[in-house]
Motif scaffolding. Sequence first.
Motif, mmCIF file in Angstrom:
data_model
loop_
_atom_site.group_PDB
_atom_site.id
_atom_site.type_symbol
_atom_site.label_atom_id
_atom_site.label_comp_id
_atom_site.label_asym_id
_atom_site.label_seq_id
_atom_site.Cartn_x
_atom_site.Cartn_y
_atom_site.Cartn_z
ATOM 1 N N SER A 1 0.872 -0.586 0.215
ATOM 2 C CA SER A 1 -0.076 -0.239 0.217
ATOM 3 C C SER A 1 0.644 1.282 -0.019
ATOM 4 O O SER A 1 0.990 1.888 0.932
ATOM 5 C CB SER A 1 -0.666 -0.169 1.626
ATOM 6 N N GLU B 1 -3.577 14.318 1.788
ATOM 7 C CA GLU B 1 -3.287 12.657 2.901
ATOM 8 C C GLU B 1 -3.445 13.080 4.268
ATOM 9 O O GLU B 1 -4.530 12.366 5.424
ATOM 10 C CB GLU B 1 -2.321 11.331 2.648
ATOM 11 N N GLY C 1 -3.832 6.036 5.851
ATOM 12 C CA GLY C 1 -3.560 6.902 5.211
ATOM 13 C C GLY C 1 -4.650 6.620 3.764
ATOM 14 O O GLY C 1 -5.417 5.996 4.329
ATOM 15 N N ILE D 1 -9.719 3.828 0.272
ATOM 16 C CA ILE D 1 -8.905 3.371 2.230
ATOM 17 C C ILE D 1 -9.318 4.611 2.397
ATOM 18 O O ILE D 1 -8.881 5.195 2.053
ATOM 19 C CB ILE D 1 -7.525 3.001 1.520
ATOM 20 N N GLU E 1 -3.403 7.336 -6.593
ATOM 21 C CA GLU E 1 -2.766 8.061 -5.554
ATOM 22 C C GLU E 1 -3.048 8.947 -5.005
ATOM 23 O O GLU E 1 -1.979 10.213 -5.249
ATOM 24 C CB GLU E 1 -1.456 7.600 -5.733
ATOM 25 N N ASN F 1 -1.943 -2.333 -5.455
ATOM 26 C CA ASN F 1 -2.122 -1.316 -4.182
ATOM 27 C C ASN F 1 -3.459 -2.039 -3.384
ATOM 28 O O ASN F 1 -4.163 -2.067 -4.301
ATOM 29 C CB ASN F 1 -2.617 0.079 -4.674
ATOM 30 N N ASP F 2 -3.466 -1.127 -2.500
ATOM 31 C CA ASP F 2 -4.436 -1.682 -1.235
ATOM 32 C C ASP F 2 -5.674 -1.081 -1.627
ATOM 33 O O ASP F 2 -7.073 -1.858 -2.208
ATOM 34 C CB ASP F 2 -4.670 -1.557 0.476
ATOM 35 N N THR F 3 -5.853 0.119 -2.740
ATOM 36 C CA THR F 3 -7.143 0.323 -3.021
ATOM 37 C C THR F 3 -7.858 -0.594 -4.444
ATOM 38 O O THR F 3 -8.993 -0.958 -4.544
ATOM 39 C CB THR F 3 -7.120 1.947 -3.470
ATOM 40 N N PRO G 1 2.676 4.485 -3.104
ATOM 41 C CA PRO G 1 3.095 4.515 -4.409
ATOM 42 C C PRO G 1 3.899 3.337 -5.529
ATOM 43 O O PRO G 1 5.099 3.033 -5.394
ATOM 44 C CB PRO G 1 3.165 6.240 -4.195
ATOM 45 N N THR H 1 5.324 6.303 2.233
ATOM 46 C CA THR H 1 3.977 6.984 3.116
ATOM 47 C C THR H 1 4.745 6.447 4.791
ATOM 48 O O THR H 1 4.645 5.584 4.767
ATOM 49 C CB THR H 1 3.009 7.648 2.414
ATOM 50 N N LYS H 2 3.437 7.311 4.612
ATOM 51 C CA LYS H 2 2.443 7.364 6.553
ATOM 52 C C LYS H 2 4.262 6.822 7.451
ATOM 53 O O LYS H 2 3.932 5.230 8.209
ATOM 54 C CB LYS H 2 2.023 5.430 5.334
ATOM 55 N N HIS I 1 1.532 14.128 -0.325
ATOM 56 C CA HIS I 1 0.760 13.494 0.392
ATOM 57 C C HIS I 1 -0.375 15.052 1.781
ATOM 58 O O HIS I 1 -0.183 14.496 2.696
ATOM 59 C CB HIS I 1 0.990 12.560 1.497
ATOM 60 N N ASN J 1 -6.160 7.296 -0.607
ATOM 61 C CA ASN J 1 -6.323 6.407 -2.128
ATOM 62 C C ASN J 1 -7.095 6.035 -2.613
ATOM 63 O O ASN J 1 -8.039 5.376 -1.305
ATOM 64 C CB ASN J 1 -4.799 5.771 -2.257
#
Length: 526
Positions: free
Chosen positions: A170, A308, A247, A243, A275, A222-224, A172, A187-188, A305, A249
Amino acid sequence: MSASFTPTPTPTHTHTNKPHSRWSDKQSKVLGDLAEEFSVSTSQLERLTTAFIDQMQAGLAGDQKSTDLAMIPTFVSGRPDGHERGSYLALDLGGTNLRVCLIALKGNNDFESHSKAFKVSDHLQEAHISELMDFIAISIRDFITSEHISSKIVEHPSGSETLELGFTFSFPVTQTAIDAGMLLRWTKGFSCPGAVGNDIVQLLQEALNRNEVNVHVAALVNDTVGTLLAHSYKHPNTFIGAIFGTGTNGAYVEDTRGIKTMTTPTTEEMIINIEWGNYDKDKRFLPVTIFDNKLDRESINPGVHVFEKMISGMYLGEITRNILLHLIDQRLLFDGTSSAKLNQHWSFETKYMSQIESDTSVTLIPIAQILEQDLGIYLNTQVDREIVKFVCQLVGKRAARLSAMATAAVIRRGLSVEGRLAGHGYPLKLSQGDHAIGSNVNKNGTNVHESTDSVVNQGLQPIHVGIDGSVFEHYPHFEERMVEGLTELLGPRTKDIVVLGIARDGSGVGAALAALIATKNVVYSR
Ligand code: BGC
């Protein structure tokens, strides 16, 4: 720094952003100004939506200079319809937990899943990527052994002895195939050196081989994208996977004719990973406040981000903490006294906001408990507690409205001439220069929309949005505030036509479905 967010569920109730009558003039004035700063009006949402769609289009056209949206083709073409069968391993990495799962797709819109979670320590989030990948490979081996996986495989794909694995990663990644992709940025809170610019699948496969784990990485999603696929398994034709958790997205289904970055597409549709966390990173449109700027500057990835950071569970608590300190410093809260805990970065977790917003008692004693036990603020009056709750509401509501904006923008893109929903006759129809469906309706007082019944009567599917993430699932009023924003942007019948649904375990089931698509289908490549 790491933060995961698991707030407590809460009952719904009405809420207000109006300053309270018992507050002093100065408190009312400063909190009234804050309310102003944090409210996002319908017309602001409109402007943000239009800019979002423009940036989506620029990303699809490969014009990366004019957009902050990566708009990544995922090479996942086609959506499941619930008939798919088979057992696959799935891996989910995107926060403080690594989850390894065995997913058995049963072919009747149903599945079974066994999983085991492994904690990704703060050290691993910053360690060299090979150390993180070794940890993942060893965790997979541990899962396979402890769960006696081989005996649980009900239908082995292609009869091979090697287990096929779908990897939900998850972060980019620009993909060049369904099983190849290069990390763009962390990220995150993750910052492992040696990963950015490298192929994540290859890094994992090498670690698996190094550790003699007989598993083949068949797909990277990606998780999305996983969420979209998983939701499609239950609701075929799901259009968006989103999501709203640690995070944020979104991914959606694009008509390949609209993807100018791909040459000679051989399929009609492809899932795009937007993203959207990086939307408007230069803050040209977003209503950022000094509190957001402070958070961004002090984060490990300043300047990216930004969207986000206004929406997701990793950050909402910190924005709130910044505001509380600002009020304390003006002696408008806790009689001007902070605590060592509250002074610490990231100490005010988003889960406290969730608990605070769910306290509907008059005296707000549960809020006093959080302030005392978790934050070391022992002297707090009822007015203090009301102010803390008020601040949480401002930050939480803005997050939900901005989330609605991104979702509405993607639906409008779908309805546009090139979009995947175009020509399907949906009543939420855009014509040129008529972006503001919601506000046009409000202004004219006319209703140009039809209800779900008529949508279904016309043989159309409602537009399904599969959503995963603790903020959406547990943050009080998040969904209701989101629906309010969506309705302002898409019209009064939105609630009937756009169906928001929780896609539980999107990352696990989605990764399994991606592995199935990769091992059974011809993989589309550039
Ligand atoms: C990542 C996305 C991911 C989202 C939700 C963001 O920080 O960039 O790739 O989908 O978090 O997990």
